[in-house]
Enzyme design. Structure first.
Site, PDB file in Angstrom:
ATOM      1  N   GLU A  34      30.338  40.825  32.813  1.00  0.00           N
ATOM      2  CA  GLU A  34      30.192  41.300  34.190  1.00  0.00           C
ATOM      3  C   GLU A  34      29.488  40.265  35.050  1.00  0.00           C
ATOM      4  O   GLU A  34      28.494  39.663  34.621  1.00  0.00           O
ATOM      5  CB  GLU A  34      29.393  42.604  34.169  1.00  0.00           C
ATOM      6  CG  GLU A  34      29.814  43.601  35.216  1.00  0.00           C
ATOM      7  CD  GLU A  34      31.226  44.124  34.970  1.00  0.00           C
ATOM      8  OE1 GLU A  34      32.173  43.607  35.592  1.00  0.00           O
ATOM      9  OE2 GLU A  34      31.379  45.046  34.151  1.00  0.00           O
ATOM     10  N   HIS A  35      30.006  40.074  36.249  1.00  0.00           N
ATOM     11  CA  HIS A  35      29.485  39.075  37.185  1.00  0.00           C
ATOM     12  C   HIS A  35      29.523  37.671  36.571  1.00  0.00           C
ATOM     13  O   HIS A  35      28.630  36.860  36.778  1.00  0.00           O
ATOM     14  CB  HIS A  35      28.071  39.438  37.665  1.00  0.00           C
ATOM     15  CG  HIS A  35      28.079  40.563  38.660  1.00  0.00           C
ATOM     16  ND1 HIS A  35      28.363  40.368  39.988  1.00  0.00           N
ATOM     17  CD2 HIS A  35      27.880  41.894  38.508  1.00  0.00           C
ATOM     18  CE1 HIS A  35      28.327  41.538  40.618  1.00  0.00           C
ATOM     19  NE2 HIS A  35      28.043  42.487  39.744  1.00  0.00           N
ATOM     20  N   THR A  36      30.557  37.441  35.782  1.00  0.00           N
ATOM     21  CA  THR A  36      30.746  36.112  35.192  1.00  0.00           C
ATOM     22  C   THR A  36      31.996  35.432  35.759  1.00  0.00           C
ATOM     23  O   THR A  36      32.124  34.216  35.672  1.00  0.00           O
ATOM     24  CB  THR A  36      30.949  36.223  33.663  1.00  0.00           C
ATOM     25  OG1 THR A  36      31.931  37.233  33.426  1.00  0.00           O
ATOM     26  CG2 THR A  36      29.660  36.602  32.953  1.00  0.00           C
ATOM     27  N   SER A 125      38.730  49.286  40.494  1.00  0.00           N
ATOM     28  CA  SER A 125      39.671  48.343  41.095  1.00  0.00           C
ATOM     29  C   SER A 125      40.916  48.987  41.669  1.00  0.00           C
ATOM     30  O   SER A 125      42.040  48.525  41.428  1.00  0.00           O
ATOM     31  CB  SER A 125      40.091  47.287  40.078  1.00  0.00           C
ATOM     32  OG  SER A 125      39.143  46.314  40.070  1.00  0.00           O
ATOM     33  N   SER A 126      40.718  50.017  42.470  1.00  0.00           N
ATOM     34  CA  SER A 126      41.874  50.604  43.161  1.00  0.00           C
ATOM     35  C   SER A 126      42.468  49.578  44.122  1.00  0.00           C
ATOM     36  O   SER A 126      43.678  49.581  44.370  1.00  0.00           O
ATOM     37  CB  SER A 126      41.460  51.864  43.920  1.00  0.00           C
ATOM     38  OG  SER A 126      40.416  51.584  44.815  1.00  0.00           O
ATOM     39  N   ASP A 171      39.785  41.294  38.472  1.00  0.00           N
ATOM     40  CA  ASP A 171      40.515  42.541  38.743  1.00  0.00           C
ATOM     41  C   ASP A 171      42.002  42.277  38.948  1.00  0.00           C
ATOM     42  O   ASP A 171      42.861  43.010  38.443  1.00  0.00           O
ATOM     43  CB  ASP A 171      39.936  43.242  39.975  1.00  0.00           C
ATOM     44  CG  ASP A 171      38.444  43.484  39.826  1.00  0.00           C
ATOM     45  OD1 ASP A 171      37.943  43.424  38.693  1.00  0.00           O
ATOM     46  OD2 ASP A 171      37.780  43.721  40.853  1.00  0.00           O
TER      47      ASP A 171
END
Ligand code: GLA
Length: 381
Positions: A34-36, A125-126, A171
Site C-alpha cells: 500500500e502506498h508503494t 476503485s470504482s 488500480d
C-alpha cells in the site's frame, strides 16, 4: 436480475433495439503493498467479483451517449470537442476519450447504459472500474489492440491529467489485467505481473467501514510529496531504489516524519515480495502476519488509518480463524481486508459486524470476494 441483464434491458428501453456489446471492468481489493505504487514499488491486489457493466452499440457519428442507472443521469460527449465540465462521473468518460486520443487512437462513437456494484468512494476503485469499462467499450467499437498495460497507463493518465487525481498505477493495472482465480503481484516500475494464488481453505473478506473520504484530496498528494522528498534525500528519484540497509545507514540525518514515511514504503516493498512467496507456498499464516504488519505501518508510520478502520481491523484480528487484517487502498476511510479460514467465515462476518457497531455506532458491510478477471467485452450477436 444480473447487472448484465439490467443494463441490457435498460438499453433496449432507452435506445430501442438490442445492444451489440457488453463491456465490464472490476473493482479491486489490495492484499498488501500500500502506498508503494507511486514510488515504483510492488503491489499485490486482486480484481473482485464486483464490476461496472456497460451495454452498448456503435454509432455512426463521433458522439458518445451514456446513461448511468446508478446516478440516473445521461452524459453526451462529442469526441471532437472534449471540454472539462467537472460534473462527476461523465468526467471519467471524457478523460478516457481524451487520453486514448492523445495516444493517437482513432475513436468511434457509441451509445450505452451502465450500472455497477462496486461501492462508490469506498476504496475499491470504482473509478478505475469505470475508466477501464469505458476503455473496453471504445476498444470494441474502434477496434484498436487491447494491451492491458498500455491501456492501464492511458486510464491513469485520464485520472491524473483530466480528472485531477494524482493516483499511481495499481488500480488501473489490476482492473485491466486481473485474472480470475488469482491475485497479481505487480512491479509498478516494469508493469510485469505474476499470478499468485489465494492460499487454500482461506477467503478474502472485504470490510467496508462505511466512512468515506474523497481521494482528490490533499492528504494523498501530501504523502506522495513526502515520499519524493525522502527519495531526494537518498539521492534517487523514487524510494524503490533505497534498500533497507541503505536506509538504516542514513536514517539519522532524516527529518522524523520523512523518516517514518520512507520506512513504511521501503519495508512495505519487502513485505509485499515476502507475501507473494508465502502465497506461492500456500502459507496463509505467514501472509496474515505480513498483512498485520502492513496495517500497523500504515497506521503508525504512514499515518493514513482512522479510528474506524483501526476498530474494524482490531475486531477482525480478535476473531478465531482470522489470519490477518489491514486497511486497503488509500486509507482515510473506506475498506479494510481480512484473510479468514473458509470454515470460519460466517461467524467472522457476524462477529465483526456486531463488534464494530458496538465500538463505533456504524453498520459495516462485509463480503467475501473471489478473484475476478480484468476488463472484458463480449459480443451479443
Ligand atoms: C489509491 C491510488 C493507488 C494507490 C493506493 C494506495 O487507491 O489510486 O494508486 O496509491 O491508493 O496504495
Amino acid at each position: 436480475m444480473s447487472l448484465a441483464d439490467r443494463v441490457s434491458a435498460a438499453y433496449r428501453q432507452r435506445f430501442g433495439g438490442a445492444p451489440a456489446l457488453l463491456a465490464r471492468a472490476p473493482g479491486r481489493v489490495n492484499l498488501i503493498g500500500e502506498h508503494t505504487d507511486y514510488s515504483d514499488g510492488f503491489v499485490l491486489p486482486m480484481a473482485i467479483d464486483r464490476a461496472l457493466w456497460i451495454a452498448l452499440a456503435p454509432r455512426s457519428d463521433r458522439r458518445v451517449l451514456v446513461y448511468s442507472l446508478d446516478f440516473a443521469t445521461e452524459a453526451s460527449i462529442d469526441l471532437d470537442q472534449l471540454e472539462k465540465v467537472d460534473d462527476g462521473w461523465p468526467e471519467y468518460l471524457r478523460g478516457v476519450a481524451w487520453a486514448l486520443q492523445q495516444a493517437d487512437l482513432r475513436l468511434s462513437g457509441w451509445q450505452g447504459v451502465m450500472a455497477g456494484d462496486v461501492p462508490i468512494g469506498s476504496g475499491l476503485s470504482s473509478s478505475a472500474a469505470l475508466e477501464l469499462a469505458v476503455a473496453r467499450a471504445f476498444q470494441a467499437v474502434s477496434e484498436f489492440a487491447w494491451e492491458p498495460t498500455v491501456i492501464a497507463r492511458l486510464a491513469q493518465r485520464a485520472e491524473n491529467d483530466w480528472v485531477g487525481m494524482n493516483c499511481g498505477i495499481m488500480d488501473q493495472m489490476i482492473a485491466a489485467a486481473g485474472v480470475s482465480g488469482s491475485a497479481l503481484l505487480i512491479d509498478c516500475r516494469s508493469l510485469a505481473t505474476r499470478l499468485v494464488p489465494i492460499p487454500a481453505e482461506s477467503v478474502v473478506v472485504v470490510m467496508d467501514s462505511m466512512t468515506r473520504r474523497g481521494l482528490v484530496d490533499s492528504a494523498y498528494n501530501q504523502r506522495r510529496a513526502q515520499c519524493e522528498a525522502a527519495a531526494q534525500h537518498f539521492g534517487v528519484s523514487v524510494l524503490r531504489d533505497v534498500s533497507e540497509a541503505n536506509y538504516a545507514g542514513q536514517a539519522a540525518q532524516l527529518d522524523g516524519l520523512v523518516y517514518r514515511r520512507a520506512r513504511h514504503v521501503i519495508r512495505e516493498n519487502v513485505r509485499t515480495l515476502a507475501a507473494a512467496v508465502a502465497m506461492q507456498q500456500g502459507d496463509a499464516r505467514q501472509l496474515g502476519i505480513l498483512m498485520n504488519a502492513s496495517h500497523d505501518s500504515l497506521r503508525d508510520d504512514f499515518e493514513v488509518s482512522t479510528d474506524a478502520l483501526n476498530a474494524l481491523v482490531d475486531s477482525a484480528r480478535r476473531q478465531p480463524g482470522c489470519f490477518g487484517a489491514r486497511l486497503t487502498g488509500a486509507g482515510f476511510g473506506g475498506c479494510a481486508v481480512a484473510l479468514v479460514q473458509s470454515a470460519a467465515r460466517e461467524n467472522f462476518v457476524a462477529s465483526v459486524a456486531r463488534e464494530y457497531e458496538e465500538a463505533t455506532g456504524l453498520a459495516a458491510t462485509l463480503y467475501v470476494c473471489q478473484p475476478a478477471a480484468g476488463a472484458s467485452v463480449t459480443s451479443l450477436s
